[in-house]
Design a protein around this motif. Structure first.
Motif, mmCIF file in Angstrom:
data_model
loop_
_atom_site.group_PDB
_atom_site.id
_atom_site.type_symbol
_atom_site.label_atom_id
_atom_site.label_comp_id
_atom_site.label_asym_id
_atom_site.label_seq_id
_atom_site.Cartn_x
_atom_site.Cartn_y
_atom_site.Cartn_z
ATOM 1 N N HIS A 83 38.881 41.031 47.021
ATOM 2 C CA HIS A 83 39.123 41.048 45.575
ATOM 3 C C HIS A 83 39.919 42.296 45.217
ATOM 4 C CE1 HIS A 83 36.342 44.357 44.630
ATOM 5 N NE2 HIS A 83 35.715 43.936 45.713
ATOM 6 N N ASP A 86 40.932 44.918 41.543
ATOM 7 C CA ASP A 86 40.232 45.497 40.392
ATOM 8 C C ASP A 86 40.302 44.632 39.134
ATOM 9 O OD1 ASP A 86 42.883 45.857 39.709
ATOM 10 O OD2 ASP A 86 42.746 48.022 39.482
ATOM 11 N N THR A 87 40.872 43.442 39.242
ATOM 12 C CA THR A 87 40.899 42.546 38.077
ATOM 13 C C THR A 87 39.656 41.667 37.986
ATOM 14 O OG1 THR A 87 42.066 40.780 39.266
ATOM 15 C CG2 THR A 87 43.431 42.450 38.145
ATOM 16 N N PRO A 143 35.944 40.968 37.206
ATOM 17 C CA PRO A 143 34.954 41.657 36.373
ATOM 18 C C PRO A 143 33.803 42.236 37.207
ATOM 19 C CG PRO A 143 35.576 39.565 35.382
ATOM 20 C CD PRO A 143 36.189 39.592 36.748
ATOM 21 N N ALA A 144 33.374 43.420 36.845
ATOM 22 C CA ALA A 144 32.289 44.108 37.558
ATOM 23 C C ALA A 144 31.019 43.259 37.599
ATOM 24 C CB ALA A 144 32.007 45.453 36.901
ATOM 25 N N ALA A 145 30.737 42.514 36.536
ATOM 26 C CA ALA A 145 29.532 41.673 36.510
ATOM 27 C C ALA A 145 29.587 40.604 37.600
ATOM 28 C CB ALA A 145 29.374 41.018 35.135
ATOM 29 N N HIS A 146 30.773 40.049 37.848
ATOM 30 C CA HIS A 146 30.918 39.044 38.910
ATOM 31 C C HIS A 146 30.694 39.680 40.277
ATOM 32 C CE1 HIS A 146 33.685 36.384 36.206
ATOM 33 N NE2 HIS A 146 32.452 36.472 35.757
ATOM 34 N N LEU A 147 31.269 40.860 40.463
ATOM 35 C CA LEU A 147 31.095 41.547 41.745
ATOM 36 C C LEU A 147 29.638 41.932 41.966
ATOM 37 C CD1 LEU A 147 34.287 43.789 41.675
ATOM 38 C CD2 LEU A 147 33.927 41.676 42.986
ATOM 39 N N SER A 148 28.969 42.361 40.905
ATOM 40 C CA SER A 148 27.556 42.728 41.007
ATOM 41 C C SER A 148 26.712 41.525 41.411
ATOM 42 C CB SER A 148 27.084 43.302 39.674
ATOM 43 O OG SER A 148 25.727 43.638 39.738
ATOM 44 N N LYS A 177 37.379 45.436 48.706
ATOM 45 C CA LYS A 177 38.348 45.722 47.645
ATOM 46 C C LYS A 177 39.731 45.915 48.249
ATOM 47 C CE LYS A 177 39.242 48.334 43.541
ATOM 48 N NZ LYS A 177 38.837 49.378 42.625
#
Length: 186
Positions: free
Chosen positions: A7, A9-10, A12-17, A28
Motif C-alpha cells: 500500500h 500513504d493514500t 486510510p489509516a483506519a483501513h490499515l489498522s 508501505k
C-alpha cells in the motif's frame, strides 16, 4: 499462509489498522503514480525473506474460491515453480495491446525464481498505464516460466494465442467470481 498487502500513504489509516488487527503484513510503498502500484504484486516474489516460498498474487477485491484453493493446492503438490490460473473465456483479451497469456491477479511463483525481477519492473516503461502490469507479465515473465509451469484453465486456451503447455482442469465446479496482495506460504 501469510497475507501481505502492499500500500501507499493514500490508504486510510483506519483501513490499515483493521488489516493489521487481522494479522495482515502491511508493506508501505512509495506513493503510486497512476497505475504503477499494480506492479507491487510481484515484489513478494523477489523479496529475499520469501525465497523458496510459494507466492500467490491476487487483486484484493478477488476472493479465493474453493476451486482456486484446490488449484493452488495442486500446484503446491507439484514440482512446478510457476502457476497460472485462467477463469473465463475472455482471460486473454485486453482493450489494447493484444492477447495476454495470464492474468496478473491469478499468478503464483516460488520466491526468488525470477532473477532480475525488480530491476525489470524498475526499467519497464509506462508503469502508470492500465494493463501495463499484465503486458509486463506477457513480455517479461511469460517467456521465463515455460519450463516449470502448471496451468489451470477452463478450456479457454483452445482459442488463445498462448495454448497451455501443462494444462490442468479445475477440480471443482464452483464459478469464480487499487490494492494488491500476495500470500506467501512460509
Amino acid at each position: 499462509w501469510a497475507m501481505l498487502v502492499y500500500h501507499d500513504d493514500t490508504v486510510p489509516a483506519a483501513h490499515l489498522s483493521l488489516l493489521a488487527d487481522l494479522g495482515v503484513n502491511l508493506i508501505k510503498m512509495p506513493r503510486s503514480v497512476g497505475r504503477s502500484g499494480s506492479f507491487w504484486r510481484f515484489h513478494a516474489g523477489a523479496d529475499p525473506r520469501f525465497k523458496g516460498c510459494r507466492v500467490v498474487c491476487r487483486d484484493i477485491d478477488s476472493m479465493f474460491t474453493p476451486r482456486e484453493l484446490a488449484a493452488v493446492g495442486e500446484w503446491g503438490s507439484s514440482s512446478c515453480t510457476f502457476h497460472v490460473m485462467r477463469n473465463n473465456t475472455e482471460w486473454d483479451k485486453s482493450p489494447t495491446g493484444g492477447p495476454r497469456p495470464m492474468h496478473a491477479g491469478m499468478f503464483g511463483m516460488i520466491g526468488g525464481s525470477l532473477p532480475g525481477l525488480l530491476e525489470a519492473i524498475e526499467a519497464w516503461p509506462n508503469k502508470d498505464k492500465y494493463f501495463e502490469d499484465e503486458y509486463f507479465q506477457r513480455d517479461w515473465i511469460w517467456p521465463r516460466i515455460q519450463a516449470s509451469l502448471i496451468e489451470h484453465d477452463n478450456g479457454s486456451q483452445s482459442a488463445s494465442s498462448y495454448p497451455c503447455q501443462n494444462p490442468h482442469g479445475w477440480r471443482t465446479q464452483e464459478y469464480m467470481t487499487a490494492f494488491h496482495l500476495c500470500m506467501v506460504k512460509i
